[in-house]
Design a protein around this motif. Structure first.
Motif, mmCIF file in Angstrom:
data_model
loop_
_atom_site.group_PDB
_atom_site.id
_atom_site.type_symbol
_atom_site.label_atom_id
_atom_site.label_comp_id
_atom_site.label_asym_id
_atom_site.label_seq_id
_atom_site.Cartn_x
_atom_site.Cartn_y
_atom_site.Cartn_z
ATOM 1 N N PRO A 1 0.828 -1.210 0.000
ATOM 2 C CA PRO A 1 0.000 0.000 0.000
ATOM 3 C C PRO A 1 0.863 1.261 0.000
ATOM 4 C CG PRO A 1 -0.885 -1.602 1.534
ATOM 5 C CD PRO A 1 0.425 -2.160 1.061
ATOM 6 N N GLY A 2 0.545 2.180 -0.892
ATOM 7 C CA GLY A 2 1.317 3.413 -1.009
ATOM 8 C C GLY A 2 2.421 3.365 -2.037
ATOM 9 N N ASP A 3 2.714 2.192 -2.595
ATOM 10 C CA ASP A 3 3.738 2.084 -3.639
ATOM 11 C C ASP A 3 3.315 2.889 -4.862
ATOM 12 O OD1 ASP A 3 5.401 0.499 -2.181
ATOM 13 O OD2 ASP A 3 5.034 -1.342 -3.319
ATOM 14 N N ARG A 4 4.322 3.506 -5.501
ATOM 15 C CA ARG A 4 4.081 4.247 -6.732
ATOM 16 C C ARG A 4 4.879 3.614 -7.865
ATOM 17 N NH1 ARG A 4 6.085 9.532 -4.680
ATOM 18 N NH2 ARG A 4 6.445 8.343 -2.782
ATOM 19 N N LEU A 5 4.185 3.227 -8.911
ATOM 20 C CA LEU A 5 4.794 2.615 -10.090
ATOM 21 C C LEU A 5 5.093 3.699 -11.104
ATOM 22 C CD1 LEU A 5 5.487 0.068 -11.837
ATOM 23 C CD2 LEU A 5 3.103 0.182 -12.630
ATOM 24 N N LEU A 6 6.343 3.744 -11.566
ATOM 25 C CA LEU A 6 6.783 4.723 -12.552
ATOM 26 C C LEU A 6 7.107 4.022 -13.865
ATOM 27 C CD1 LEU A 6 9.206 6.969 -10.457
ATOM 28 C CD2 LEU A 6 7.193 7.773 -11.673
ATOM 29 N N MET A 7 6.438 4.434 -14.933
ATOM 30 C CA MET A 7 6.742 3.963 -16.279
ATOM 31 C C MET A 7 7.037 5.197 -17.125
ATOM 32 S SD MET A 7 3.573 1.223 -16.357
ATOM 33 C CE MET A 7 3.679 0.826 -18.104
ATOM 34 N N TYR A 8 8.063 5.116 -17.964
ATOM 35 C CA TYR A 8 8.498 6.320 -18.667
ATOM 36 C C TYR A 8 9.215 5.959 -19.961
ATOM 37 C CZ TYR A 8 12.993 5.052 -16.562
ATOM 38 O OH TYR A 8 14.135 4.374 -16.191
ATOM 39 N N THR A 9 9.410 6.986 -20.802
ATOM 40 C CA THR A 9 10.168 6.800 -22.037
ATOM 41 C C THR A 9 11.518 7.490 -21.920
ATOM 42 O OG1 THR A 9 9.206 8.761 -23.081
ATOM 43 C CG2 THR A 9 8.054 6.668 -23.413
ATOM 44 N N ASP A 10 12.410 7.211 -22.866
ATOM 45 C CA ASP A 10 13.785 7.673 -22.746
ATOM 46 C C ASP A 10 13.936 9.186 -22.779
ATOM 47 O OD1 ASP A 10 13.149 7.982 -25.407
ATOM 48 O OD2 ASP A 10 14.678 6.617 -26.164
ATOM 49 N N GLY A 11 12.947 9.892 -23.362
ATOM 50 C CA GLY A 11 13.049 11.337 -23.433
ATOM 51 C C GLY A 11 13.089 12.017 -22.079
ATOM 52 N N VAL A 12 12.594 11.355 -21.041
ATOM 53 C CA VAL A 12 12.604 11.928 -19.695
ATOM 54 C C VAL A 12 14.013 11.948 -19.130
ATOM 55 C CG1 VAL A 12 11.773 11.678 -17.322
ATOM 56 C CG2 VAL A 12 10.230 11.216 -19.242
ATOM 57 N N VAL A 13 14.665 10.811 -19.137
ATOM 58 C CA VAL A 13 15.970 10.709 -18.486
ATOM 59 C C VAL A 13 17.106 11.162 -19.388
ATOM 60 C CG1 VAL A 13 15.236 8.890 -16.911
ATOM 61 C CG2 VAL A 13 16.121 8.269 -19.170
ATOM 62 N N GLU A 14 16.877 11.221 -20.708
ATOM 63 C CA GLU A 14 17.946 11.582 -21.640
ATOM 64 C C GLU A 14 17.912 13.044 -22.073
ATOM 65 O OE1 GLU A 14 17.876 8.788 -24.831
ATOM 66 O OE2 GLU A 14 18.225 7.052 -23.520
ATOM 67 N N ALA A 15 16.980 13.830 -21.538
ATOM 68 C CA ALA A 15 16.964 15.268 -21.831
ATOM 69 C C ALA A 15 18.265 15.884 -21.330
ATOM 70 C CB ALA A 15 15.765 15.924 -21.143
ATOM 71 N N ARG A 16 18.930 16.674 -22.165
ATOM 72 C CA ARG A 16 20.254 17.209 -21.832
ATOM 73 C C ARG A 16 20.220 18.732 -21.705
ATOM 74 N NH1 ARG A 16 24.388 13.439 -22.698
ATOM 75 N NH2 ARG A 16 23.675 11.519 -23.719
ATOM 76 N N ASP A 17 21.054 19.244 -20.790
ATOM 77 C CA ASP A 17 21.175 20.691 -20.654
ATOM 78 C C ASP A 17 22.215 21.218 -21.639
ATOM 79 O OD1 ASP A 17 23.679 20.083 -19.591
ATOM 80 O OD2 ASP A 17 23.125 20.559 -17.520
ATOM 81 N N ALA A 18 22.532 22.506 -21.543
ATOM 82 C CA ALA A 18 23.438 23.138 -22.503
ATOM 83 C C ALA A 18 24.829 22.527 -22.476
ATOM 84 C CB ALA A 18 23.518 24.633 -22.219
ATOM 85 N N GLU A 19 25.212 21.894 -21.365
ATOM 86 C CA GLU A 19 26.532 21.283 -21.240
ATOM 87 C C GLU A 19 26.507 19.788 -21.530
ATOM 88 O OE1 GLU A 19 28.122 22.282 -17.442
ATOM 89 O OE2 GLU A 19 27.954 24.443 -17.762
ATOM 90 N N GLY A 20 25.369 19.293 -22.011
ATOM 91 C CA GLY A 20 25.277 17.894 -22.393
ATOM 92 C C GLY A 20 24.964 16.931 -21.266
ATOM 93 N N ARG A 21 24.650 17.437 -20.091
ATOM 94 C CA ARG A 21 24.348 16.562 -18.953
ATOM 95 C C ARG A 21 22.893 16.109 -19.004
ATOM 96 N NH1 ARG A 21 26.625 20.752 -14.545
ATOM 97 N NH2 ARG A 21 25.197 22.000 -15.837
ATOM 98 N N GLU A 22 22.696 14.794 -18.867
ATOM 99 C CA GLU A 22 21.351 14.242 -18.903
ATOM 100 C C GLU A 22 20.578 14.580 -17.632
ATOM 101 O OE1 GLU A 22 21.597 10.054 -19.551
ATOM 102 O OE2 GLU A 22 21.803 10.259 -21.733
ATOM 103 N N PHE A 23 19.260 14.649 -17.789
ATOM 104 C CA PHE A 23 18.402 14.796 -16.608
ATOM 105 C C PHE A 23 18.609 13.595 -15.697
ATOM 106 C CE2 PHE A 23 14.375 14.809 -14.260
ATOM 107 C CZ PHE A 23 14.285 16.158 -13.911
ATOM 108 N N GLY A 24 18.679 12.416 -16.269
ATOM 109 C CA GLY A 24 19.089 11.208 -15.553
ATOM 110 C C GLY A 24 18.012 10.564 -14.697
ATOM 111 N N ARG A 25 18.171 9.263 -14.503
ATOM 112 C CA ARG A 25 17.186 8.524 -13.721
ATOM 113 C C ARG A 25 17.196 8.925 -12.263
ATOM 114 N NH1 ARG A 25 16.954 2.170 -12.276
ATOM 115 N NH2 ARG A 25 18.051 2.981 -10.481
ATOM 116 N N ASP A 26 18.395 9.156 -11.685
ATOM 117 C CA ASP A 26 18.472 9.515 -10.271
ATOM 118 C C ASP A 26 17.770 10.837 -9.998
ATOM 119 O OD1 ASP A 26 19.873 7.223 -9.801
ATOM 120 O OD2 ASP A 26 21.849 8.181 -9.723
ATOM 121 N N ARG A 27 18.004 11.814 -10.877
ATOM 122 C CA ARG A 27 17.346 13.107 -10.705
ATOM 123 C C ARG A 27 15.828 12.961 -10.867
ATOM 124 N NH1 ARG A 27 19.680 18.347 -12.525
ATOM 125 N NH2 ARG A 27 21.116 17.020 -13.704
#
Length: 392
Positions: free
Chosen positions: A311-337
């Motif tokens: 009870p209370g668990d949250r299931l996360l399903m996502y596509t690569d565009g979420v974690v692979e979005a990059r800033d101006a220096e090329g750093r990914e948003f990343g799964r941890d973030r």
């Protein structure tokens, strides 16, 4: 309600204001939220978007926006010389947030006023839902920029971005809202089973959108005939192969949640693995051997994996565009973030749907306001007797 059966969206403001006045509410106005949930636009019934000469307010940093974000009735500060007080009311269908309502009311009996405002907010939500499916004015109202053909298909294909019932809440968002190509999400409830899917079609063009549409339609068609998860994913594969050969394919996670027991079943068709956030403290990655993208014709075995949720668990399903979005220096948003954002926002007592809204704004902001790839998130929370409050 009876009077609204034969009116158009453009006629709703006058109809609502007239009936609200009879209930002691004055200067009533309805504001619809845009697709990206950034602005609230007053529905005036005028112009091509039914919003001409109306007010527009931001969701962030305003009192109406606060009512929208928190799903709360909020009153403006009262002045001693005023007999009436202005209120802002969230307009929601279940947990799907459609906008806000503005109304002035006698300030002497706050309890009675709150109940009338809740009732009116609920009625307005039903009226908007009854008109939006056939109103181009509503479609224009909720857009702040032109939409491409693929996005037009996708938004008409997918279910509403929010749902709550049967001890579960579901929220989903997709970006870029006006230029999405091949991403799609789907969910449905059948008895005690919640069906979930996140799909990512090859490419970022109109053909990718067509591929995603065919995949979702094939998935629903097989599912509604009572097929298993594995059989459903195979049915999607067969339809894609029949129409595109092996030139187009779709990755995805297809899942089923038993709402009575909390048992989750899923199959992996070459996609990012889903995550479970537990106790708002740690993350569990759900592993499953990939069967290859649907439409690739690889012939790999489809493995069904199961996980017992708490009870209370949250299931996360996502596509690569979420974690692979990059800033101006090329750093990914990343799964941890990504996971950390979900945890921090939820611990701040935001609703599931407000958490997703802020997440997508953070992802887009990380990529300087314009994504190179589609980004989709679906978040489902199994609550078991602790259902998220549905009314303000």
């Amino acid at each position: 309600m009876q009077a609204a059966h034969t009116v158009t969206l453009e006629q709703l403001p006058g109809l609502i204001a007239g009936h609200a006045a009879a209930a002691g509410l004055f200067d009533v106005a309805v504001y619809g939220v845009d697709i990206q949930e950034t602005v609230l636009r007053q529905i005036t019934g005028l112009g091509a978007d039914a919003a001409a000469r109306g007010e527009q307010v931001k969701v962030d940093g305003t009192l109406p926006g606060r009512a929208y974000q928190r799903v709360e009735l909020i009153a403006e500060p009262a002045r001693e010389e005023q007999e009436r007080r202005r209120w802002w009311v969230p307009v929601t269908d279940g947990v799907e947030r459609l906008g806000v309502l503005r109304a002035d009311a006698d300030s002497r009996d706050e309890g009675a006023v709150r109940q009338v405002l809740r009732d009116l907010g609920s009625m307005v939500a039903l009226l908007l839902l009854s008109k939006r499916s056939f109103s181009d004015s509503y479609a224009r109202l909720v857009r702040t920029e032109p939409m491409n053909v693929a996005a037009e298909m996708q938004w008409n294909l997918m279910p509403p971005p929010a749902f709550a019932g049967h001890d579960v809440s579901v929220g989903a968002l997709i970006e870029p809202a006006y230029g999405v190509g091949g991403d799609a999400f789907d969910y449905a409830v059948s008895g005690q089973t919640l069906h979930l899917a996140v799909l990512d079609a090859m490419g970022h063009d109109t053909t990718a959108g067509i591929t995603a549409n065919v995949a979702v339609a094939a998935c629903r068609n097989a599912r509604r005939q009572g097929t298993s998860l594995a059989e459903t994913s195979q049915a999607v594969e067969e339809v894609l192969l029949a129409h595109f050969g092996t030139s187009r394919y779709v990755t995805g996670i297809l899942a089923e949640l038993d709402l009575s027991s909390g048992q989750l079943s899923w199959v992996n068709r070459g996609h990012h693995l889903p995550l479970v956030v537990r106790d708002n403290r740690w993350t569990i990655e759900l592993t499953c051997p990939p069967a290859g993208p649907m439409g690739s014709g690889l012939g790999l075995p489809v493995v069904v994996r199961r996980q017992q949720l708490q009870p209370g668990d949250r299931l996360l399903m996502y596509t690569d565009g979420v974690v692979e979005a990059r800033d101006a220096e090329g750093r990914e948003f990343g799964r941890d973030r990504f996971v950390d954002f979900i945890v921090r926002q939820h611990s701040g007592r935001q609703t599931l749907h407000e958490t997703l809204r802020r997440l997508m704004h953070a992802v887009v902001g990380h990529h300087a306001g314009r994504l190179d790839d589609d980004a989709t998130v679906l978040l489902a929370e199994w609550r078991v007797g602790h259902q998220e409050e549905l009314v303000p």
